[in-house]
Design a protein around this motif. Structure first.
Motif, PDB file in Angstrom:
ATOM      1  N   UNK A  80      11.230  28.927  43.163  1.00  0.00           N
ATOM      2  CA  UNK A  80      10.026  28.770  43.984  1.00  0.00           C
ATOM      3  C   UNK A  80      10.113  27.535  44.877  1.00  0.00           C
ATOM      4  N   UNK A  81      11.177  26.759  44.711  1.00  0.00           N
ATOM      5  CA  UNK A  81      11.354  25.583  45.554  1.00  0.00           C
ATOM      6  C   UNK A  81      12.016  25.933  46.879  1.00  0.00           C
ATOM      7  N   UNK A  82      12.550  27.153  46.994  1.00  0.00           N
ATOM      8  CA  UNK A  82      13.236  27.583  48.216  1.00  0.00           C
ATOM      9  C   UNK A  82      12.761  28.978  48.612  1.00  0.00           C
ATOM     10  N   UNK A  83      12.930  29.303  49.883  1.00  0.00           N
ATOM     11  CA  UNK A  83      12.601  30.635  50.389  1.00  0.00           C
ATOM     12  C   UNK A  83      13.848  31.515  50.303  1.00  0.00           C
ATOM     13  N   UNK A  84      13.757  32.623  49.594  1.00  0.00           N
ATOM     14  CA  UNK A  84      14.885  33.528  49.409  1.00  0.00           C
ATOM     15  C   UNK A  84      14.444  34.952  49.723  1.00  0.00           C
ATOM     16  N   UNK A  85      15.245  35.712  50.475  1.00  0.00           N
ATOM     17  CA  UNK A  85      14.909  37.113  50.738  1.00  0.00           C
ATOM     18  C   UNK A  85      14.787  37.903  49.438  1.00  0.00           C
ATOM     19  N   UNK A 154      12.152  28.798  33.681  1.00  0.00           N
ATOM     20  CA  UNK A 154      13.095  27.784  34.179  1.00  0.00           C
ATOM     21  C   UNK A 154      13.532  28.085  35.606  1.00  0.00           C
ATOM     22  N   UNK A 155      13.903  29.336  35.860  1.00  0.00           N
ATOM     23  CA  UNK A 155      14.501  29.685  37.151  1.00  0.00           C
ATOM     24  C   UNK A 155      13.524  30.321  38.139  1.00  0.00           C
ATOM     25  N   UNK A 156      12.348  30.711  37.682  1.00  0.00           N
ATOM     26  CA  UNK A 156      11.402  31.366  38.585  1.00  0.00           C
ATOM     27  C   UNK A 156      11.720  32.825  38.811  1.00  0.00           C
TER      28      UNK A 156
END
Length: 292
Positions: A80-85, A154-156
């Motif tokens: 959730x800290x980065x934008x990913x497709x 942990x990983x979102x």
């Protein structure tokens, strides 16, 4: 996307039934590396584990899904800290769920209570496609479903990635456990990254030196990176655990209660004497090489 949507909404029970029917049939009509008898009885005993798990999951799966969705709603986790497709997040999610399972599986061989649950799966001395179902239901619910929740936190990771992960892992599990001949060239090609049947057969070898290796389910990369990859020729393998040999100890009822019994780990009498000289009789491969 329509194929992906079908996968994400597929009832896992139908997937399991379909894969079992395909691989079990192939085992009966084709040549196999190991000759086993009483396949019908063996199949029935292993199906009982899936029946119990399905009944319990009516309640427990909803808890797992609720917990993961709660974590997603509150955007908890590294992704959730980065934008990913969407597609990229799904694929990364599959890898991270598998990464988490690798460590849980590894812990299941070293933590006594976890091993008491996990040894039910390793108890099978005549492994075939139905062995995929031979897990103590408490292990899948208390250990692996809890692991999925931790991975999500942990990983979102989300439920969609988990569903896709289970779709992929069941295909791999049936490939890995089935008593079928596979081309050896798979080990030197796809086997550089993915778990091949010959890799997982080593994990079911009776000698603990080999059993405590090749923990990955989808990506053999984890074993190669973290130094738990081992290898031995298929023709030298003997499945199961010595302490569970005998028809009585292979029964569904005995194995269900075995978790609550103190059963000493017995080393295989066929253990290669080289092991006792601290000279491992196999390849411990920490690189990306695969045996020819």
């Amino acid at each position: 996307m329509s194929i992906l949507n079908t996968i994400l909404h597929l009832d896992q029970n139908y997937l399991i039934i379909g894969l079992l029917a395909i691989f079990f049939t192939l085992e009966q009509v084709s040549g196999t590396p190991f000759s086993f008898k009483n396949r019908g009885k063996h199949l029935f005993q292993n199906i009982l584990y899936q029946v119990v798990l399905t009944a319990l999951n009516v309640f427990f799966v909803s808890i797992q899904v609720y917990c993961i969705e709660w974590l997603n709603t509150h955007e908890i986790g590294l992704l959730y800290l980065v934008e990913i497709p969407f597609i990229a997040k799904l694929l990364i999610g599959v890898m991270l769920y598998d990464f988490t399972t690798y460590w849980i599986h590894r812990a299941s061989h070293t933590v006594p209570f976890l091993w008491r649950l996990h040894r039910v799966h390793h108890s099978d001395t005549t492994m075939d496609s139905s062995t995929v179902l031979r897990f103590h239901p408490l292990e899948l619910i208390l250990v692996y479903q809890t692991g999925n929740i931790l991975a999500a936190g942990i990983f979102g990771l989300d439920v969609n990635a988990m569903v896709l992960y289970y779709f992929v892992i069941y295909i791999f599990l049936f490939l890995e456990h089935s008593n079928l001949h596979y081309p050896t060239w798979l080990n030197n090609t796809f086997g550089l990254i993915f778990v091949m049947p010959d890799h997982h057969r080593v994990h079911h070898q009776q000698e603990q030196f080999y059993t405590d290796s090749n923990y990955a389910d989808i990506f053999i990369l984890w074993d190669r990176i973290f130094g738990t990859f081992k290898w031995m020729p298929v023709e030298k393998m003997k499945y199961g655990l010595v302490e569970f040999e005998g028809e009585e100890k292979q029964s569904f009822l005995y194995l269900m209660k075995s978790t609550f019994l103190h059963i000493e780990r017995v080393e295989s009498p066929n253990l290669n004497t080289e092991t006792n000289k601290n000279s491992p009789p196999c390849e411990e491969d920490n690189s990306f090489k695969t045996p020819l």
